[in-house]
Design a protein around this motif. Structure first.
Motif, PDB file in Angstrom:
ATOM      1  N   UNK A  26       0.959  -1.175   0.033  1.00 29.48           N
ATOM      2  CA  UNK A  26       0.016  -0.009  -0.031  1.00 29.48           C
ATOM      3  C   UNK A  26       0.862   1.358   0.091  1.00 29.48           C
ATOM      4  N   UNK A  27       1.893   1.326   0.805  1.00 27.85           N
ATOM      5  CA  UNK A  27       2.675   2.268   0.942  1.00 27.85           C
ATOM      6  C   UNK A  27       3.821   2.288  -0.391  1.00 27.85           C
ATOM      7  N   UNK A  28       4.039   1.495  -1.040  1.00 26.56           N
ATOM      8  CA  UNK A  28       5.049   1.674  -2.068  1.00 26.56           C
ATOM      9  C   UNK A  28       4.486   1.824  -3.403  1.00 26.56           C
ATOM     10  N   UNK A  29       3.102   1.639  -3.635  1.00 23.80           N
ATOM     11  CA  UNK A  29       2.323   1.713  -4.895  1.00 23.80           C
ATOM     12  C   UNK A  29       2.212   3.353  -5.025  1.00 23.80           C
ATOM     13  N   UNK A  30       2.500   3.533  -6.423  1.00 19.87           N
ATOM     14  CA  UNK A  30       2.224   5.269  -6.781  1.00 19.87           C
ATOM     15  C   UNK A  30       0.913   5.492  -7.211  1.00 19.87           C
ATOM     16  N   UNK A  31       0.168   4.671  -7.562  1.00 13.26           N
ATOM     17  CA  UNK A  31      -1.383   5.065  -8.002  1.00 13.26           C
ATOM     18  C   UNK A  31      -2.241   4.946  -6.866  1.00 13.26           C
ATOM     19  N   UNK A  32      -2.978   5.997  -6.817  1.00 12.67           N
ATOM     20  CA  UNK A  32      -4.037   6.124  -5.622  1.00 12.67           C
ATOM     21  C   UNK A  32      -5.191   5.263  -5.650  1.00 12.67           C
ATOM     22  N   UNK A  33      -5.619   4.654  -6.931  1.00  9.17           N
ATOM     23  CA  UNK A  33      -6.510   3.570  -7.236  1.00  9.17           C
ATOM     24  C   UNK A  33      -5.997   2.262  -6.721  1.00  9.17           C
TER      25      UNK A  33
ATOM     26  N   UNK B 129      -3.771   1.838  -4.500  1.00 12.44           N
ATOM     27  CA  UNK B 129      -3.564   1.793  -2.908  1.00 12.44           C
ATOM     28  C   UNK B 129      -4.907   1.419  -2.424  1.00 12.44           C
ATOM     29  N   UNK B 130      -5.965   1.962  -3.257  1.00 14.87           N
ATOM     30  CA  UNK B 130      -7.284   1.826  -2.451  1.00 14.87           C
ATOM     31  C   UNK B 130      -7.964   0.276  -2.631  1.00 14.87           C
ATOM     32  N   UNK B 131      -7.425  -0.337  -3.868  1.00 14.30           N
ATOM     33  CA  UNK B 131      -7.643  -1.498  -4.009  1.00 14.30           C
ATOM     34  C   UNK B 131      -6.974  -2.666  -2.891  1.00 14.30           C
ATOM     35  N   UNK B 132      -5.659  -2.204  -2.790  1.00 17.83           N
ATOM     36  CA  UNK B 132      -4.789  -2.970  -1.864  1.00 17.83           C
ATOM     37  C   UNK B 132      -5.516  -2.902  -0.296  1.00 17.83           C
ATOM     38  N   UNK B 133      -5.947  -1.563  -0.051  1.00 19.88           N
ATOM     39  CA  UNK B 133      -6.303  -1.488   1.279  1.00 19.88           C
ATOM     40  C   UNK B 133      -7.599  -2.245   1.526  1.00 19.88           C
ATOM     41  N   UNK B 134      -8.319  -2.432   0.573  1.00 23.42           N
ATOM     42  CA  UNK B 134      -9.486  -3.233   0.410  1.00 23.42           C
ATOM     43  C   UNK B 134      -9.106  -4.802   0.683  1.00 23.42           C
TER      44      UNK B 134
END
Length: 94
Positions: A22-29, A31-36
């Motif tokens: 989540x912290x390493x990805x650059x794309x916001x979307x 990061x949201x998918x990884x949070x889910x």
């Protein structure tokens, strides 16, 4: 090693991998998918600990509701950043 220990190790490594991604990805979307996905993996951890009620709450609130709110906020921000005016900005200009 018992199969139970392997399941626990895989779940722990999955939580660490998804949380760090989540912290390493650059794309916001992304990061949201990884949070889910993190919420779903934590839900499986709660199921493994026989805390079914907490697992249901984690799935409903942690993954479902919070994920939907983050995606809605992302869509609104992406719409505003694309140069189009939001509804509030249109009302102010009128």
């Amino acid at each position: 090693m018992a199969i139970d220990l392997w399941i626990d190790v895989i779940l722990c490594l999955s939580v660490l991998f998804v949380a760090s991604s989540i912290f390493l990805v650059k794309n916001t979307f992304s990061a949201i998918v990884l949070f889910i996905c993190l919420g779903l993996v934590v839900m499986f951890c709660w199921i493994r600990l026989n805390a079914i009620d907490v697992a249901i709450a984690e799935a409903a609130i942690g993954s479902g509701l919070t994920g939907a709110m983050l995606i809605a906020a992302w869509r609104k921000l992406a719409f505003n950043e694309s140069g189009n005016q939001s509804d509030e900005q249109k009302e102010k200009s009128e």
